[in-house]
Design a protein around this motif. Structure first.
Motif, PDB file in Angstrom:
ATOM      1  N   SER A 305      39.372  71.408  62.008  1.00 28.52           N
ATOM      2  CA  SER A 305      40.623  72.382  61.632  1.00 28.52           C
ATOM      3  C   SER A 305      41.217  71.796  60.504  1.00 28.52           C
ATOM      4  O   SER A 305      42.207  72.368  59.741  1.00 28.52           O
ATOM      5  N   THR A 306      41.250  70.632  60.341  1.00 28.55           N
ATOM      6  CA  THR A 306      41.862  69.807  59.186  1.00 28.55           C
ATOM      7  C   THR A 306      40.969  69.873  57.877  1.00 28.55           C
ATOM      8  O   THR A 306      41.436  69.302  56.944  1.00 28.55           O
ATOM      9  N   LYS A 307      39.814  70.328  57.964  1.00 20.48           N
ATOM     10  CA  LYS A 307      38.738  70.458  56.993  1.00 20.48           C
ATOM     11  C   LYS A 307      38.447  69.215  56.522  1.00 20.48           C
ATOM     12  O   LYS A 307      37.720  68.744  55.416  1.00 20.48           O
ATOM     13  N   SER A 308      38.500  68.200  57.548  1.00 23.38           N
ATOM     14  CA  SER A 308      37.902  66.681  57.291  1.00 23.38           C
ATOM     15  C   SER A 308      36.473  66.861  57.248  1.00 23.38           C
ATOM     16  O   SER A 308      35.841  66.075  56.728  1.00 23.38           O
ATOM     17  N   ILE A 309      35.824  67.668  58.382  1.00 26.35           N
ATOM     18  CA  ILE A 309      34.217  67.778  58.020  1.00 26.35           C
ATOM     19  C   ILE A 309      34.301  69.494  58.289  1.00 26.35           C
ATOM     20  O   ILE A 309      34.986  70.241  58.737  1.00 26.35           O
ATOM     21  N   SER A 310      32.980  69.698  57.868  1.00 24.74           N
ATOM     22  CA  SER A 310      32.680  71.345  57.963  1.00 24.74           C
ATOM     23  C   SER A 310      32.247  71.699  59.352  1.00 24.74           C
ATOM     24  O   SER A 310      31.817  70.662  60.072  1.00 24.74           O
ATOM     25  N   PRO A 311      32.326  72.774  59.872  1.00 21.67           N
ATOM     26  CA  PRO A 311      31.600  73.319  61.235  1.00 21.67           C
ATOM     27  C   PRO A 311      30.377  72.862  61.246  1.00 21.67           C
ATOM     28  O   PRO A 311      29.572  72.854  60.291  1.00 21.67           O
ATOM     29  N   PRO A 312      29.911  72.795  62.582  1.00 21.49           N
ATOM     30  CA  PRO A 312      28.555  72.305  62.642  1.00 21.49           C
ATOM     31  C   PRO A 312      27.541  73.594  62.410  1.00 21.49           C
ATOM     32  O   PRO A 312      27.898  74.508  62.645  1.00 21.49           O
ATOM     33  N   LYS A 313      26.303  73.054  62.024  1.00 21.10           N
ATOM     34  CA  LYS A 313      25.392  74.048  61.823  1.00 21.10           C
ATOM     35  C   LYS A 313      25.019  74.946  62.924  1.00 21.10           C
ATOM     36  O   LYS A 313      24.640  75.915  62.860  1.00 21.10           O
ATOM     37  N   LYS A 314      24.812  74.214  64.163  1.00 18.43           N
ATOM     38  CA  LYS A 314      24.608  74.764  65.426  1.00 18.43           C
ATOM     39  C   LYS A 314      25.730  74.584  66.233  1.00 18.43           C
ATOM     40  O   LYS A 314      26.431  73.808  66.282  1.00 18.43           O
ATOM     41  N   THR A 315      25.892  75.726  67.144  1.00 20.47           N
ATOM     42  CA  THR A 315      26.950  75.451  68.030  1.00 20.47           C
ATOM     43  C   THR A 315      26.907  74.440  69.129  1.00 20.47           C
ATOM     44  O   THR A 315      25.701  73.712  69.486  1.00 20.47           O
ATOM     45  N   ILE A 316      28.015  73.726  69.486  1.00 18.70           N
ATOM     46  CA  ILE A 316      27.932  72.458  70.460  1.00 18.70           C
ATOM     47  C   ILE A 316      28.789  73.384  71.878  1.00 18.70           C
ATOM     48  O   ILE A 316      29.900  73.966  71.693  1.00 18.70           O
ATOM     49  N   LYS A 317      28.171  73.216  73.075  1.00 18.72           N
ATOM     50  CA  LYS A 317      28.772  73.701  74.047  1.00 18.72           C
ATOM     51  C   LYS A 317      29.348  72.458  75.089  1.00 18.72           C
ATOM     52  O   LYS A 317      28.358  71.539  75.185  1.00 18.72           O
ATOM     53  N   PHE A 318      30.453  72.112  75.118  1.00 13.37           N
ATOM     54  CA  PHE A 318      30.788  71.046  76.065  1.00 13.37           C
ATOM     55  C   PHE A 318      31.190  71.696  77.595  1.00 13.37           C
ATOM     56  O   PHE A 318      31.837  72.353  77.963  1.00 13.37           O
ATOM     57  N   ILE A 319      30.110  70.885  78.442  1.00 15.22           N
ATOM     58  CA  ILE A 319      30.201  71.523  79.825  1.00 15.22           C
ATOM     59  C   ILE A 319      30.679  70.328  80.702  1.00 15.22           C
ATOM     60  O   ILE A 319      29.835  69.528  80.696  1.00 15.22           O
ATOM     61  N   VAL A 320      31.281  70.833  81.660  1.00 13.23           N
ATOM     62  CA  VAL A 320      31.535  69.807  82.743  1.00 13.23           C
ATOM     63  C   VAL A 320      31.338  70.576  84.199  1.00 13.23           C
ATOM     64  O   VAL A 320      31.788  71.518  84.286  1.00 13.23           O
ATOM     65  N   TRP A 321      30.188  70.068  84.847  1.00 11.53           N
ATOM     66  CA  TRP A 321      29.423  70.747  85.985  1.00 11.53           C
ATOM     67  C   TRP A 321      30.627  70.579  87.170  1.00 11.53           C
ATOM     68  O   TRP A 321      31.365  69.640  87.262  1.00 11.53           O
ATOM     69  N   GLY A 322      30.571  71.629  87.863  1.00 16.02           N
ATOM     70  CA  GLY A 322      31.499  71.699  88.834  1.00 16.02           C
ATOM     71  C   GLY A 322      30.930  70.859  90.294  1.00 16.02           C
ATOM     72  O   GLY A 322      31.540  70.015  90.808  1.00 16.02           O
ATOM     73  N   SER A 323      29.582  70.960  90.040  1.00  8.77           N
ATOM     74  CA  SER A 323      28.793  69.963  91.226  1.00  8.77           C
ATOM     75  C   SER A 323      27.790  69.212  90.684  1.00  8.77           C
ATOM     76  O   SER A 323      26.825  70.148  90.345  1.00  8.77           O
ATOM     77  N   GLU A 324      27.552  68.136  90.484  1.00  8.59           N
ATOM     78  CA  GLU A 324      26.647  67.298  89.623  1.00  8.59           C
ATOM     79  C   GLU A 324      25.078  68.025  89.719  1.00  8.59           C
ATOM     80  O   GLU A 324      24.907  68.665  88.579  1.00  8.59           O
ATOM     81  N   ILE A 325      24.533  67.868  90.612  1.00  5.38           N
ATOM     82  CA  ILE A 325      22.975  68.090  90.570  1.00  5.38           C
ATOM     83  C   ILE A 325      23.079  69.640  90.631  1.00  5.38           C
ATOM     84  O   ILE A 325      22.062  70.392  90.064  1.00  5.38           O
ATOM     85  N   TYR A 326      23.646  70.321  91.615  1.00  5.99           N
ATOM     86  CA  TYR A 326      23.589  71.825  92.137  1.00  5.99           C
ATOM     87  C   TYR A 326      23.909  72.421  90.888  1.00  5.99           C
ATOM     88  O   TYR A 326      23.290  73.458  90.594  1.00  5.99           O
ATOM     89  N   SER A 327      25.097  72.365  90.110  1.00  4.97           N
ATOM     90  CA  SER A 327      25.183  73.135  89.074  1.00  4.97           C
ATOM     91  C   SER A 327      24.294  72.856  87.954  1.00  4.97           C
ATOM     92  O   SER A 327      24.055  73.913  87.154  1.00  4.97           O
ATOM     93  N   THR A 328      23.847  71.682  87.523  1.00  2.00           N
ATOM     94  CA  THR A 328      22.868  71.670  86.543  1.00  2.00           C
ATOM     95  C   THR A 328      21.552  72.371  86.773  1.00  2.00           C
ATOM     96  O   THR A 328      21.053  72.888  86.110  1.00  2.00           O
ATOM     97  N   GLY A 329      21.209  72.129  88.038  1.00  2.00           N
ATOM     98  CA  GLY A 329      20.023  72.947  88.596  1.00  2.00           C
ATOM     99  C   GLY A 329      20.272  74.482  88.449  1.00  2.00           C
ATOM    100  O   GLY A 329      19.204  75.162  87.977  1.00  2.00           O
ATOM    101  N   HIS A 330      21.336  75.099  88.871  1.00  2.00           N
ATOM    102  CA  HIS A 330      21.647  76.315  88.734  1.00  2.00           C
ATOM    103  C   HIS A 330      21.535  77.012  87.190  1.00  2.00           C
ATOM    104  O   HIS A 330      20.997  77.868  86.787  1.00  2.00           O
ATOM    105  N   PHE A 331      22.010  75.938  86.292  1.00  2.00           N
ATOM    106  CA  PHE A 331      22.069  76.366  85.010  1.00  2.00           C
ATOM    107  C   PHE A 331      20.783  76.481  84.228  1.00  2.00           C
ATOM    108  O   PHE A 331      20.472  77.188  83.541  1.00  2.00           O
TER     109      PHE A 331
END
Length: 331
Positions: A305-331
């Motif tokens: 946002s401050t233009k210190s670096i450019s946006p990434p070439k690929k999108t980045i998804k930051f994910i916090v799983w609701g239930s560790e193994i269960y949620s990752t398995g479902h995803f």
């Protein structure tokens, strides 16, 4: 998700500055998880973007977030506190300027501690031996009652009827069922029963994830469990009181997904599980990991946002799983 090959490019700040974090990516058929925290900084040039990223990460933010998340504990997936934690994290991502959504995972049988009590009633001089205990996951609700304490290692199995059993063993399903069959009304365990391991606080365990476990299990610290066993060896009669109130119900864990848009819809994942291990406070399993994911997202979004670096070439998804193994398995 990202298709094709993956390489550590020396001039790519989105790879080089994420050395301690976990990225997931996939080909058409397979999902791979790369643990980058073992790599040396020598893999990446120490360029301006990296240094700016390092300076943008706030230790104060990380510490505050860990403390805030522990206040929700035990924040297991599919519980009221788990939902509250997800709402908190979603707001942190939104405040950082990221597009954020809360995704409901399929139902699972969730467990939540409401309250419990465990105390030495007689002799009162031994009351110090019950502190920092923790109720095992999927323990049932039971009304307040008193019972004699017996050591599994010092007593005959057929003598457990109506008593509380103290054991130094981990509570497997087989051992749990054996104590129930022998008439125990409650189990106290101080596994792993080794000096130097969980000396002052309890190892946190969980029973089989069903709604009809008949008796509760409390985890004790080594010091407290060994102290009670020592008194029983001396022949000291010990009477304890205990009660539990828990909620076991089928509910949906909440997974938080925040997106840092790149030039491509292909994406990397930076992730951590948001639930607390076995229903404990979860400061380091996994509030610390969760805080790390949020802070990486905030720092990168600020630099963009401050233009210190450019946006990434690929999108980045930051994910916090609701239930560790269960949620990752479902995803």
């Amino acid at each position: 998700m990202t298709q094709g090959s993956f390489s550590l490019a020396k001039n790519d700040p989105y790879v080089c500055t994420a050395i301690w974090y976990q990225f997931s990516f996939s080909s058409m058929k397979n999902i791979f998880v790369v643990l980058l925290f073992g790599f040396s900084f020598s893999l990446c040039a120490q360029n301006t973007s990296e240094l700016e990223f390092a300076s943008a990460v706030s230790q104060s933010n990380l510490q505050t977030m860990v403390r805030d998340l522990v206040k929700f504990a035990p924040r297991m997936g599919g519980t009221v506190r788990g939902d509250q934690s997800a709402e908190y994290l979603a707001q942190q991502f939104r405040d950082a300027g990221l597009q954020t959504e809360i995704v409901e995972d399929p139902e699972l049988l969730s467990f939540e501690h409401d309250r419990w009590s465990l105390a030495v009633e007689e002799p009162s001089a031994l009351r110090e031996y019950i502190q920092n205990e923790w109720l095992a996951g999927y323990s049932p609700s039971v009304k307040l009652q008193r019972a004699n304490l017996l050591s599994a290692e010092l007593s005959q199995e057929n003598a457990y009827g109506g008593s509380i059993v103290l054991t130094e063993k981990r509570i497997s399903s087989e051992l749990y069922n054996a104590y129930v069959k022998a008439g125990a009304v409650c189990i106290l365990t101080y596994a792993p029963a080794t000096q130097g391991k969980y000396t002052d606080a309890a190892f946190i365990s969980s029973l089989r994830s069903v709604s009809d476990n008949p008796i509760p299990v409390f985890n004790l610290s080594y010091k407290n469990g060994a102290g009670l066993k020592s008194e029983l060896q001396k022949g000291t009669p010990i009477v304890l009181s205990f009660m539990t109130e828990t909620t076991i119900a089928r509910r949906k864990p909440k997974t938080v997904v925040a997106t840092l848009k790149g030039e491509s819809d292909q994406y990397y994942i930076v992730c951590a599980h948001g639930d607390s291990d076995s229903g404990g406070p979860g400061a380091d399993d996994n509030a610390s990991g969760t805080a790390g994911v949020v802070e990486v997202a905030r720092a990168l979004q600020k630099l963009i946002s401050t233009k210190s670096i450019s946006p990434p070439k690929k999108t980045i998804k930051f994910i916090v799983w609701g239930s560790e193994i269960y949620s990752t398995g479902h995803f």
